[in-house]
Design a protein around this motif. Structure first.
Motif, short mmCIF file in Angstrom:
data_model
loop_
_atom_site.label_atom_id
_atom_site.label_comp_id
_atom_site.label_asym_id
_atom_site.label_seq_id
_atom_site.Cartn_x
_atom_site.Cartn_y
_atom_site.Cartn_z
N PRO A 213 61.95 23.58 38.91
CA PRO A 213 61.53 22.33 38.27
C PRO A 213 60.65 21.47 39.19
O PRO A 213 59.69 20.86 38.73
CB PRO A 213 62.86 21.62 37.98
N LYS A 214 60.98 21.48 40.47
CA LYS A 214 60.21 20.66 41.40
C LYS A 214 58.76 21.11 41.52
O LYS A 214 57.88 20.32 41.83
CB LYS A 214 60.84 20.76 42.80
N ASN A 215 58.52 22.40 41.32
CA ASN A 215 57.18 22.95 41.52
C ASN A 215 56.39 23.10 40.22
O ASN A 215 55.20 23.41 40.25
CB ASN A 215 57.27 24.33 42.19
N GLU A 216 57.06 22.90 39.10
CA GLU A 216 56.44 23.25 37.83
C GLU A 216 55.10 22.55 37.60
O GLU A 216 54.10 23.21 37.27
CB GLU A 216 57.40 22.92 36.69
N ALA A 217 55.07 21.26 37.80
CA ALA A 217 53.82 20.53 37.54
C ALA A 217 52.71 21.03 38.46
O ALA A 217 51.58 21.26 38.02
CB ALA A 217 54.03 19.04 37.73
N ALA A 218 53.05 21.21 39.73
CA ALA A 218 52.03 21.68 40.68
C ALA A 218 51.51 23.06 40.29
O ALA A 218 50.32 23.35 40.40
CB ALA A 218 52.62 21.72 42.08
N ILE A 219 52.40 23.93 39.81
CA ILE A 219 51.98 25.27 39.40
C ILE A 219 51.01 25.21 38.22
O ILE A 219 49.95 25.83 38.25
CB ILE A 219 53.22 26.15 39.07
N HIS A 220 51.36 24.42 37.23
CA HIS A 220 50.47 24.30 36.06
C HIS A 220 49.11 23.73 36.46
O HIS A 220 48.07 24.18 36.00
CB HIS A 220 51.11 23.45 34.98
N ARG A 221 49.15 22.73 37.33
CA ARG A 221 47.89 22.13 37.81
C ARG A 221 47.04 23.18 38.54
O ARG A 221 45.83 23.26 38.37
CB ARG A 221 48.19 20.98 38.78
N THR A 222 47.71 23.98 39.38
CA THR A 222 46.96 24.95 40.17
C THR A 222 46.37 26.06 39.29
O THR A 222 45.24 26.49 39.52
CB THR A 222 47.87 25.56 41.26
N ILE A 223 47.13 26.49 38.29
CA ILE A 223 46.59 27.51 37.38
C ILE A 223 45.31 27.00 36.74
O ILE A 223 44.28 27.70 36.69
CB ILE A 223 47.61 27.87 36.28
N LYS A 224 45.36 25.76 36.29
CA LYS A 224 44.18 25.16 35.65
C LYS A 224 43.02 25.06 36.65
O LYS A 224 41.91 25.48 36.37
CB LYS A 224 44.56 23.76 35.14
N LYS A 225 43.34 24.52 37.81
CA LYS A 225 42.30 24.27 38.82
C LYS A 225 41.64 25.57 39.29
O LYS A 225 40.42 25.67 39.33
CB LYS A 225 42.94 23.53 40.00
N VAL A 226 42.44 26.56 39.63
CA VAL A 226 41.89 27.81 40.14
C VAL A 226 41.02 28.48 39.07
O VAL A 226 39.90 28.92 39.34
CB VAL A 226 43.00 28.77 40.63
N GLY A 227 41.52 28.51 37.85
CA GLY A 227 40.77 29.13 36.75
C GLY A 227 39.44 28.44 36.52
O GLY A 227 38.39 29.09 36.45
N ASP A 228 39.48 27.13 36.42
CA ASP A 228 38.25 26.37 36.17
C ASP A 228 37.27 26.52 37.33
O ASP A 228 36.07 26.68 37.13
CB ASP A 228 38.56 24.88 35.97
N ASP A 229 37.80 26.41 38.54
CA ASP A 229 36.93 26.45 39.71
C ASP A 229 36.20 27.79 39.84
O ASP A 229 35.03 27.83 40.24
CB ASP A 229 37.73 26.17 40.98
N ILE A 230 36.87 28.88 39.52
CA ILE A 230 36.21 30.19 39.61
C ILE A 230 35.02 30.23 38.65
O ILE A 230 33.93 30.66 39.02
CB ILE A 230 37.19 31.34 39.29
N GLU A 231 35.19 29.71 37.46
CA GLU A 231 34.09 29.72 36.49
C GLU A 231 32.92 28.87 36.96
O GLU A 231 31.77 29.13 36.62
CB GLU A 231 34.57 29.21 35.13
N ASN A 232 33.22 27.83 37.73
CA ASN A 232 32.17 26.91 38.18
C ASN A 232 31.70 27.16 39.60
O ASN A 232 31.08 26.27 40.21
CB ASN A 232 32.66 25.47 38.04
N LEU A 233 31.99 28.32 40.13
CA LEU A 233 31.57 28.69 41.50
C LEU A 233 32.15 27.77 42.56
O LEU A 233 31.60 27.63 43.64
CB LEU A 233 30.04 28.66 41.62
N LYS A 234 33.27 27.11 42.26
CA LYS A 234 33.88 26.21 43.24
C LYS A 234 35.03 26.92 43.93
O LYS A 234 36.18 26.48 43.86
CB LYS A 234 34.38 24.95 42.54
N PHE A 235 34.68 28.02 44.57
CA PHE A 235 35.71 28.83 45.21
C PHE A 235 36.42 28.07 46.33
O PHE A 235 37.60 28.26 46.56
CB PHE A 235 35.10 30.12 45.75
#
Length: 806
Positions: A650-672
């Motif tokens: 539970p403590k990590n859930e929000a951070a995990i969801h945020r990271t999934i979004k961020k990593v996915g979006d960033d790859i598409e936008n060349l923001k490795f």
RNA sequence: GCGGAUAUGGCGGAACUGGCAGACGCGCCAGACUUAGGAUCUGGUGUCUUCAGACGUGCAGGUUCGACUCCUGUUAUCCGCACCA
């Protein structure tokens, strides 16, 4: 257990290879995705640390797409014809074929060491006769359609490579490759009519998903401009044709200038009173290289032709004609009408030679400076054009010229035809023979490929001829048409030939009957995402778009453009921020980094180094940071092995969801770089909060495109099913990306004073109440009046205070 | 000269459509564990400071409750084109 990257990386590379994890399947039911990188030139130096930047980036995209359920084509090959190999071979008395073979083997080993998910069953090599057969075949099609022609013309000659260069290969007057001086030389050359496609190469850019700077550069290079061609009668009784983008200023044309090479001079020569002077100027100009000419551009030179004058068709005035090298023979008609009042160069020339300057567009002071504004000017001193705007004057004068039959609207391009011959051995032979009776005759398709002769000596000649010209046995052949004596073309194709269509061959690399099979091209269609260097924008990228359009016109490919999307990476610089080069001694060898830290660390660092599109200096200390990060991931996973695997903590859930979004979006936008930063943040969070097995597993999936070996190893150790690279890309829940409690910034009169914590999505009134009861805020408000409150939901509150008026 | 981009700590770089400048990493400082550390862990780290605050995103202005972000001017660096009529 320790993180033994060497063993782990070998192990997984072997597994991926054996299981053919990254094989693309022709005709699969899955949606297809074609990711392309520019295939390397296998130089003797081996892989440079700059290579892995685009490769890793596109490997990340390819791996992510596979996890998203696509059938991905991510191929690799070698662009192996070319001068450096040939020069190396000459120096070391080896055959270029041997050198190439060795270099390719070395590159292959290095590329495999980095764990790229290439489909190794589709490797192509442009020097393989099975490949260049089709390069030659395409050339024959160009020839057949009249788009390949031989012309004697002044060309760029590299004094060191002893070879002609395309315009695109000359940079700042020197050879793009070796930096030696380039001089002009008259030579008979095979040319490709890229100009025929200029308009389409320009217009079709609009619909493509290319980064803007690529489009701009190509547009500038193609250089389309609209204007008019106008014929001026001369006192010699003939006509001099000019091109101008400002036909509206025709009344202001007070003299004319032609380039020193202009053909009309020959017919005028006898009439000229100052013939000797003119000839001397011509000769001086001919001796200068193009570069020298522009270098001396600061000071204009020229000679008036005494004995011939032109007649301005609208004023009827006789005006002088000059020759000057500021007018280029190769653009427009090689002649201009000079309007010193409204053109910088003409103004400068007129001032120097004391020629009349007439104002025909009002808005400035033409004695002081030329007035070149086309938006605001109004026509004056221009007879029937007076009072019109520049734009209206343009259409009116063109109408008038057309009606009179002395001019018409005309579009011109800066783009020149492509000089396609090279006087070197290590290239594709041009598959044509010259017959005294029949002229140039194509080698029949059934006889392709025309193989490079296997010989001992292939050194450059001093005569400027191809080394192939000395090989009598190969040169002398019979005419395919009449059977008589004939000679083979001895020039070879430029390096850019093989790379102009290689992306098609990857779709169907073993096809014996066609350059690409119908089913294959139908299935793969075109490249979805192509990443490559900016330095190829006006070379390879433009050339291959041209070839593709040609193939499209032949009905061989289904799209008029080869690449749907084009992105570009910045260079990796040396530690001091300078270009990496052997002479500076600041070259980083990827092998050293892999040996010391592992491929995963190198991949991670090269992506973390900075903005992907910008140049970035290498830092050997910063590499360690990435290794440290992987060590922490390793330790985290070891600890998590004994933990439960059911759902995120539970403590990590929000951070995990945020990271999934961020990593996915960033790859598409060349923001490795920021994608990796967010993975690091997640690991920091895990270390602070503790984490279970499910948490780590999702981390591994997100990490796997970047650092695939360690992800695979830990995935296995945590008991994950299948391979990590085969897992579906995780989904996130937008609603779960936010914590239950959030911090709100409190500003007073626009300045940050404090922060308060409230529940997510609190009502404004709740936030205001919380803020107003805050001690710090209370103190700040003493003796002041609250005039206004601005609330930005879940972000910030700004209290506007005023001193209380009594 | 024309066109484009960029300018943020000691360094590489973050900052969504104007909303907590400096995320993340390097380096540095302190501490812990150590025979030892260029290993690891913990904490700190924009500047100034009277410890309340003041000042900070190349420079000078402007708009706004609020500006790295928008506008005007200016400087520097990089890239592309370079007499293309």
């Amino acid at each position: 257990m320790k993180y033994d990257f060497t063993a782990i990386e070998k192990k997984w590379q072997k597994t991926w290879d054996e299981k053919k994890c990254f094989a693309a399947v022709n005709g699969s039911d899955k949606p297809k995705y074609y990711v392309l990188i520019e295939f390397p030139y296998p130089s003797g130096e081996g892989l440079h640390v700059g290579h892995p930047r685009p490769y890793t980036a596109m490997d990340i995209v390819a791996r992510k797409r596979r996890m998203q359920g696509y059938n991905v084509l991510f191929p690799i090959g070698f662009d192996a014809f070319g001068l450096p190999t040939e020069n190396y071979a000459i120096k070391h008395k080896m055959h270029p074929r041997e050198v190439t073979k060795r270099n390719i083997a070395r590159f292959t080993e290095q590329l495999k060491m980095l764990g790229f998910s290439f489909d190794w069953d589709r490797v192509i090599d442009t020097t393989d006769p099975e490949y260049y057969k089709w390069t030659q075949w395409i050339f024959l099609k160009f020839f057949e359609k009249g788009l390949a022609y031989k012309a004697k013309m002044p060309v760029n000659w590299c004094t060191s490579c002893k070879c002609v260069l395309a315009n695109e290969e000359v940079v700042d007057g020197v050879c793009e490759r070796c930096g030696s001086e380039v001089v002009r030389k008259e030579k008979s050359q095979w040319m490709l009519k890229i100009t025929e496609y200029a308009e389409r190469l320009l217009n079709d850019l609009d619909e493509l998903d290319f980064i803007e700077r690529v489009k701009t550069q190509q547009r500038n290079w193609i250089g389309r401009s609209t204007g008019a061609e106008v014929d001026f009668e001369t006192t010699a009784g003939d006509k001099l044709r000019v091109f101008t983008t400002r036909p509206d200023t025709l009344f202001g044309a007070t003299y004319m200038v032609i380039s020193p090479e202009h053909e009309i001079l020959r017919s005028w020569l006898l009439r000229l009173e100052n013939k000797d002077e003119v000839i001397a100027y011509q000769e001086a100009a001919a001796r200068k290289s193009d570069f020298e000419r522009t270098e001396m551009a600061k000071e204009k030179t020229g000679i008036e032709l005494k004995g011939v004058r032109a007649i301005n068709p609208v004023t009827g005035n006789e005006i002088p004609i000059f020759i000057s090298d500021y007018v280029l023979a190769t653009y427009g008609t090689g002649a201009i009408m000079a309007v010193p009042g409204h053109d910088d160069r003409d103004w400068e020339f007129a001032k120097k030679f004391g020629l009349p300057i007439v104002e025909v567009v009002r808005g400035g002071n033409v004695e002081e400076a030329p007035y070149t504004d086309i938006e605001n000017g109004v026509m004056v001193n221009s007879g029937f054009l007076n009072g019109l705007s520049v734009e209206n004057a343009k259409s009116k004068i063109i109408e008038w010229l057309t009606a009179k039959g002395i001019g018409k609207e005309k579009v011109n391009f800066k783009l020149r035809d492509w000089v396609f011959s090279r006087q070197r051995y290590w290239g594709e032979p041009i598959p044509l023979v010259y017959c005294e009776k029949c002229g140039w005759v194509p080698v029949p398709e059934s006889e392709l490929p025309v193989l490079l002769p296997d010989v001992e000596s292939y050194e450059t000649t001093d005569t400027g001829e191809s080394p192939l010209a000395l090989m009598d046995e190969w040169v002398n052949t019979s005419c395919p048409k009449c059977g008589g004596k004939a000679k083979r073309e001895t020039d070879t194709m430029p390096q850019w030939a093989g790379s102009s269509w290689y992306y098609l061959r990857y779709m169907d690399p073993d096809n014996k009957d066609a350059l690409v099979g119908e089913d294959a091209i139908k299935y793969w269609n075109r490249v979805d995402w192509y990443n490559g260097g900016m330095e190829h924008t006006t070379l390879h990228l433009l050339y291959s778009r041209f070839w593709h359009k040609f193939l499209y016109d032949l009905g061989l490919v289904p799209t008029s453009e080869p690449y749907a999307k084009r992105t570009s990476h910045g260079m990796i610089l040396g530690e001091g921020g300078e270009k990496m080069s052997k002479s500076r001694g600041n070259v980083i060898n990827p092998n050293d980094i892999v040996n010391e830290f592992g491929a995963d660390t190198l991949r991670l660092y090269i992506m973390f180094i900075g903005d992907f599109e910008k140049a970035a200096p290498w830092s050997s200390t910063a590499v360690k940071g990435c290794k440290r990060f992987l060590d922490r991931v390793w330790n985290l996973a070891e600890k998590a092995m004994a933990m439960p695997d059911k759902g995120y903590s539970p403590k990590n859930e929000a951070a995990i969801h945020r990271t999934i979004k961020k990593v996915g979006d960033d790859i598409e936008n060349l923001k490795f770089n920021t994608a990796i930063a967010s993975l690091m943040s997640l690991v920091n969070e895990f270390s602070e909060n503790g984490c279970n097995k499910a948490d780590v597993k999702i981390l591994l999936i997100l990490l796997s495109p970047f650092a695939p070996h360690i992800a695979e190893e830990l995935w296995e150790r945590l008991g994950g099913k299948g391979l990590c690279c085969g897992q579906p890309w995780p989904e996130y829940d937008e609603a779960k990306t936010v914590e239950a409690e959030i911090t709100i910034a409190v500003q007073i009169n626009g300045k940050l004073r404090t922060t308060v914590t409230v529940a997510n999505n609190s009502e404004d009134s709740v936030v205001i109440d919380t803020v107003l009861s805050d001690e710090k805020v209370k103190r700040a408000m003493e003796g002041k009046e609250l005039v206004k409150t601005i609330v930005v939901k879940n972000k910030l509150i700004n209290l506007i205070l005023k001193y209380q008026s009594s």
